[in-house]
Design an enzyme around this catalytic site. Structure first.
Site, PDB file in Angstrom:
ATOM      1  N   LYS A  30       0.813  -1.220   0.000  1.00 46.31           N
ATOM      2  CA  LYS A  30       0.000   0.000   0.000  1.00 46.31           C
ATOM      3  C   LYS A  30       0.845   1.269   0.000  1.00 46.31           C
ATOM      4  O   LYS A  30       0.605   2.193  -0.789  1.00 46.31           O
ATOM      5  CB  LYS A  30      -0.917   0.011   1.243  1.00 46.31           C
ATOM      6  CG  LYS A  30      -1.915  -1.116   1.335  1.00 46.31           C
ATOM      7  CD  LYS A  30      -2.833  -0.938   2.532  1.00 46.31           C
ATOM      8  CE  LYS A  30      -2.146  -1.042   3.883  1.00 46.31           C
ATOM      9  NZ  LYS A  30      -1.580  -2.386   4.153  1.00 46.31           N
TER      10      LYS A  30
ATOM     11  N   ASN B  46      -3.257   5.595   6.536  1.00 50.75           N
ATOM     12  CA  ASN B  46      -2.477   4.591   7.250  1.00 50.75           C
ATOM     13  C   ASN B  46      -0.974   4.761   7.060  1.00 50.75           C
ATOM     14  O   ASN B  46      -0.187   4.132   7.748  1.00 50.75           O
ATOM     15  CB  ASN B  46      -2.910   3.194   6.767  1.00 50.75           C
ATOM     16  CG  ASN B  46      -2.357   2.077   7.622  1.00 50.75           C
ATOM     17  OD1 ASN B  46      -2.597   2.035   8.827  1.00 50.75           O
ATOM     18  ND2 ASN B  46      -1.610   1.178   7.015  1.00 50.75           N
TER      19      ASN B  46
ATOM     20  N   HIS C 226      -3.684 -10.152  10.451  1.00 42.26           N
ATOM     21  CA  HIS C 226      -4.509  -9.637  11.559  1.00 42.26           C
ATOM     22  C   HIS C 226      -5.543 -10.669  12.037  1.00 42.26           C
ATOM     23  O   HIS C 226      -6.665 -10.301  12.415  1.00 42.26           O
ATOM     24  CB  HIS C 226      -5.218  -8.344  11.138  1.00 42.26           C
ATOM     25  CG  HIS C 226      -4.292  -7.260  10.713  1.00 42.26           C
ATOM     26  ND1 HIS C 226      -3.340  -6.721  11.553  1.00 42.26           N
ATOM     27  CD2 HIS C 226      -4.149  -6.611   9.515  1.00 42.26           C
ATOM     28  CE1 HIS C 226      -2.659  -5.789  10.906  1.00 42.26           C
ATOM     29  NE2 HIS C 226      -3.127  -5.706   9.671  1.00 42.26           N
TER      30      HIS C 226
END
Length: 442
Positions: free
Chosen positions: A122, A145, A190
């Site tokens: 990203k 982020n 996650h």
């Protein structure tokens, strides 16, 4: 009545006082709103800042049960706090609206947005996209982020916003309108936050809620939009792909060459994919080709992301400390792989409950050795016959150097979070760079 005026009439609680929470509080204060600030930590990271800059704000630090979250009008929550946390869930059940800073940004923004999410890559994609837009003469706000609060860049000076979004941020985002948006990839990550992989995918898919131009990974069905068509990206089979023109590889769109791959300064197949993703994401902007050529040639990548640290006696050392999950480590291995099994991998840390078995095939195909360390280092041992358990990163670097020969690659790509041994992945990467300099450049 503007939305800001509506907020000024509400009782607002900011939940979480880290980097994001500080950005939210700072934004609200700038509009004459004194929120209540809550954090489960007795002394949150920005407590001193709050005390000096917002002494009139009510602050409740410690047990969230004491914060009366159900008695507020609006909770603006930091992404690190899950919605299923008991006090938060009780507030939601009582009808309290819970949003994040991305949703607040979305309700106030009037400029075009380019948004990117994914398990890996990203930051590189949004940073490269930003450089292309700047090369085209546009004023760009980069945030999310990647470490900059979106509320801190919200102003009328920008022509366009480029946002990196995590699954945590997307959980509380409902109305973000995007000119273009892409899920780069989705691999298991996650799993200490989500009940299963499908829940993680569902959170990522929220980026496609209000998008004019959808972009997805042709080789990852998890990135496909449930509704609507879009542009696909792949090195081989996407709308945006690679092709040969007079034996030279080119970035192309539906067999139409756009610019040569040699214009990209970054190395690795994964960065070729990242460049294609940027071409696809920015297509609606109709930018001149010269902007892409300038930016792709100047952008050298971000620290700790497959960063070439040194080439010593024919052995190359790469720092990919940002590879904090299995998918990113697989990508790093495959991007640097050759016909020889010449990669010495250093991995380990906090695996976050992830399944490590997808590493087995690329390890056995491309790696001559594996050195593993950290809290979950032992879990890596069965993945490759030539695996070695070490106590720390220093031991791993010294051991890797001792077996490396000309043409080998020593790769730090941990597939784990760093929090078992380091403050963050940057500190881990910095130590690797320092160790390489100390123990190989002699």
């Amino acid at each position: 009545m503007t939305y800001i005026e509506q907020l000024q009439k509400k009782h607002i609680t900011v939940l979480g006082l880290g980097v994001t929470g500080q950005g939210i509080v700072r934004f609200l204060l700038s509009h004459g709103i004194n929120p209540k600030v809550v954090d489960s930590r007795p002394v949150p990271p920005c407590a001193d800042w709050l005390n000096h800059n917002a002494p009139d704000c009510e602050a409740v630090f410690g047990n969230l049960a004491d914060a009366a979250l159900a008695q507020t009008d609006l909770i603006i929550i930091s992404p690190g706090i899950p919605l299923f946390e008991q006090s938060v869930a009780q507030a939601i059940a009582k009808g309290v609206e819970v949003i994040g800073d991305i949703e607040l940004f979305a309700r106030l923004n009037t400029r075009p947005v380019i948004a990117v999410t994914g398990s890996n890559g990203k930051s590189t994609v949004v940073s490269l996209a930003t450089e292309v837009l700047k090369a085209a003469g546009l004023k760009v706000g980069l945030g999310g982020n990647i470490g900059t609060s979106v509320l801190s860049i919200l102003d009328d000076e920008h022509d366009v916003y480029v946002l990196e979004l995590s699954s945590f941020q997307l959980e509380t985002t409902h109305s973000l309108a995007c000119l273009s948006a892409m899920i780069l990839n989705i691999t298991e990550d996650h799993m200490d936050r989500y009940p299963d992989f499908q829940a993680y995918i569902k959170a990522k898919q929220r980026i496609y809620q209000h998008v004019e131009h959808i972009v997805f990974n042709a080789e990852d069905q998890h990135t496909f939009a449930e509704h609507g068509q879009g542009s696909s990206v792949s090195l081989t089979e996407g709308d945006y792909h690679l092709m040969k023109v007079a034996h030279e590889p080119y970035f192309a769109y539906k067999q139409t060459p756009l610019l040569p791959v040699s214009s990209l300064a970054m190395v690795g197949k994964h960065n070729q994919f990242n460049a294609l993703a940027v071409l696809a994401l920015l297509a609606p902007m109709q930018l001149p080709t010269s902007a892409f050529v300038t930016a792709l040639g100047a952008f050298r990548g971000l620290p700790h992301r497959c960063q070439l640290v040194a080439d010593v006696a024919g052995v190359r050392y790469f720092n990919d400390s940002k590879a904090t999950n299995v998918g990113s480590t697989v990508a790093a291995i495959e991007s640097l792989a050759s016909t020889k099994r010449n990669i010495i991998l250093i991995a380990g840390g906090d695996a976050k409950g992830a399944d490590l078995t997808p590493l087995k095939a690329p390890l056995n195909a491309h790696c001559k050795a594996l050195f593993c360390f950290g809290q979950d280092g032992e879990q890596f041992m069965p993945l490759l016959r030539n695996s070695h358990r070490v106590n720390n990163l220093k031991e791993a670097v010294i051991a890797a150097k001792s077996i490396a020969t000309i043409g080998d690659i020593v790769l730090l790509a941990p597939a784990c979070a760093s929090i078992d041994m380091y403050p963050n992945y940057m500190a881990r990467g910095d130590e690797f760079v320092q160790l390489v300099e100390e123990h190989t450049l002699v």
